[in-house]
Design an enzyme around this catalytic site. Structure first.
Site, short mmCIF file in Angstrom:
data_model
loop_
_atom_site.label_atom_id
_atom_site.label_comp_id
_atom_site.label_asym_id
_atom_site.label_seq_id
_atom_site.Cartn_x
_atom_site.Cartn_y
_atom_site.Cartn_z
CG HIS A 74 -1.66 1.14 1.48
ND1 HIS A 74 -1.33 2.15 2.52
CD2 HIS A 74 -2.56 1.83 1.04
CE1 HIS A 74 -2.06 3.08 2.69
NE2 HIS A 74 -3.01 2.87 1.65
CD GLU A 77 -2.55 2.41 -4.25
OE1 GLU A 77 -3.01 3.37 -4.44
OE2 GLU A 77 -2.87 1.51 -3.51
CG HIS A 78 0.40 6.41 -0.73
ND1 HIS A 78 -0.24 7.53 -0.18
CD2 HIS A 78 -0.36 5.38 -0.36
CE1 HIS A 78 -1.31 7.24 0.49
NE2 HIS A 78 -1.51 5.88 0.30
CD GLU A 154 -4.80 5.73 3.26
OE1 GLU A 154 -5.33 4.79 2.76
OE2 GLU A 154 -4.03 6.12 2.65
#
Length: 461
Positions: A74, A77-78, A154
């Protein structure tokens, strides 16, 4: 599954969405090739509008993460939006916006994917710059430091401060011991804090290669033209020798597991999860199709059993069920409920287990089965209107290790399920030695709080 722009974690839980992922993908019209560097290319022409969706799927997700760097898929991905040797931070997104397109990305347990939807005559532009990200990503330490703070925020907003997400996290962490499904997609907070640039660079070199990816193009295109463009841009990216994944087989469960979460929350909640095979791990695909039908029987629509017999009847405040047919490994069939005011969680558990036992003992009425099958067929028609979801069907199947042509058989498989199949599968998989029950109890203001790795007071036994 996380979307980049809206920062959402999307879980493929409802039966109708499952149907959408697995419904007919027009397999007879899909044309495929594999480039010399190992990149598989699938093209599905659809000329209803001069638009195309361009998707690149990598066969890596949170399930592949070792201990110590959970959530790295994850996080990475950023970083795919933070620049290459040829583009500055955010410039990829600026190009998509200037072309009038839309873009996004998502990380799931079993895959990571990036997509753009735009005018068909701009397809080559997208291929050029997506291939650039595959080959030439630059991980700048300052950009990484800033983006790690975004991920931590997040985590705080989507996990720490979300009681339902915390309960789901606890359910999976308790149910799975050795499988990669044990940890959340976003990762454990201590691991997020400890990420390094070297961790990201190693992840990039280990997984982001053409021979670990599938390119999917759906829209107003000619397959041969797409293949030539793909070879021109992606074909220049060198394949890499990738180490085979280590086995992460889940340990056998020998009894019912329970876990309790006590944190500030508005409402109590109970979540049950039964270990269940997916379409990948089931010895007979009929088992997976039957589990999808059972999810529909319990929670497919407002007339399904949980809503009609428990919620509408005033016995529960809310209830739902879910099953992910398209998981790479053994997964969970989940049932969740919120009690009415002053109703005990023990009473909620009894009501849900009563519904499970009914599936084992009473044949499902044929009219009820027919209604569920009609829902699936309707969802199939609806999802085929979306270029994105047509591509997603193909991407999910290919990335979890199945032939994309199996997507064409989902409705057929569901329609073949019988009332006896429902009883047989329920009896085989809805047992205590595959069951985990997690409960959420709102914490009183004056209750003592014990620190835990996930930020709440948790008891597992």
């Amino acid at each position: 599954m996380r979307t980049r722009r809206k920062r959402l974690l999307l879980f493929l839980a409802t039966p109708l969405l499952l149907a959408g992922l697995a419904a007919r993908a027009g397999a007879a019209e899909v044309v495929e090739t594999t480039l010399d560097n190992g990149l598989k290319v699938l093209v599905l022409p659809d000329d209803r509008a001069p638009v195309v969706t361009h998707q690149i799927w990598y066969k890596v997700g949170s399930v592949d993460e070792p201990g110590g760097i959970t959530g790295i898929a994850h996080m990475f991905e950023h970083m795919m939006f933070k620049g290459t040797e040829n583009l500055g931070p955010g410039e990829f997104s600026d190009i998509v916006a200037r072309l009038g397109g839309e873009e996004n990305a998502f990380t799931g347990r079993d895959f990571t994917a990036y997509f753009q939807t735009l005018a068909a005559d701009e397809l080559e532009t997208m291929m050029r710059w997506e291939a650039d990200r595959m080959a030439n990503l630059r991980i700048d330490p300052e950009e990484f430091s800033r983006e790690k703070e975004v991920v931590k925020e997040e985590w705080r907003s989507r996990m720490r401060d979300n009681p339902n997400a915390r309960l789901s996290q606890l359910l999976y962490a308790t149910a799975f011991t050795s499988s990669g499904y044990h940890h959340p997609i976003i990762g454990w907070k201590t691991d997020i804090d400890a990420y390094t640039v070297e961790d990201l660079e190693h992840w990039y070199q280990s997984h982001y290669a053409p021979n670990n990816a599938t390119l999917i193009v759906v829209g107003d295109v000619e397959p041969e033209t797409v293949f030539k463009l793909a070879d021109r841009h992606y074909g220049a990216v060198e394949r890499r020798d990738l180490a085979p994944a280590k086995p992460r087989e889940e340990m056998e469960q020998h009894g019912l597991k329970r876990a309790n979460l006590v944190i500030p929350a508005k409402l109590p909640r109970l979540s049950m999860g039964y270990k269940a095979p997916s379409l990948v791990t089931a010895e007979d695909s009929r088992t997976a199709y039957t589990l999808a039908v059972i999810a529909g029987i319990l929670a497919g629509d407002s007339g399904a059993r949980l809503h009609n017999e428990l919620v509408r009847a005033g016995k529960l405040s809310s209830a739902d069920a879910g099953y992910n047919l398209n998981a790479r490994e053994t997964t969970l069939f989940t049932v969740n409920a919120v009690p009415r005011d002053d109703q005990s969680l023990d009473a909620v558990e009894a009501l849900l287990l009563e519904q499970i036992e009914r599936l084992k003992e009473e044949p499902v009425d044929e009219d009820e089965l027919d209604r569920i099958k009609a829902q699936v067929a309707a969802s199939d028609v609806y999802q085929r209107d979306s270029l994105f979801y047509q591509g997603m069907k193909l991407g999910v199947y290919e990335t979890i290790g199945l032939d994309y042509r199996l997507a064409d058989r989902f409705v057929e498989g569901v329609r073949a399920v019988t009332a006896e199949d429902v009883r047989t599968v329920a009896r085989e998989y809805f047992r205590d030695d595959g069951l985990t029950i997690a409960t959420l109890e709102p914490k009183d203001d004056d209750s003592p709080a014990l620190p835990s790795p996930t930020g709440g007071m948790e008891r597992v036994h």
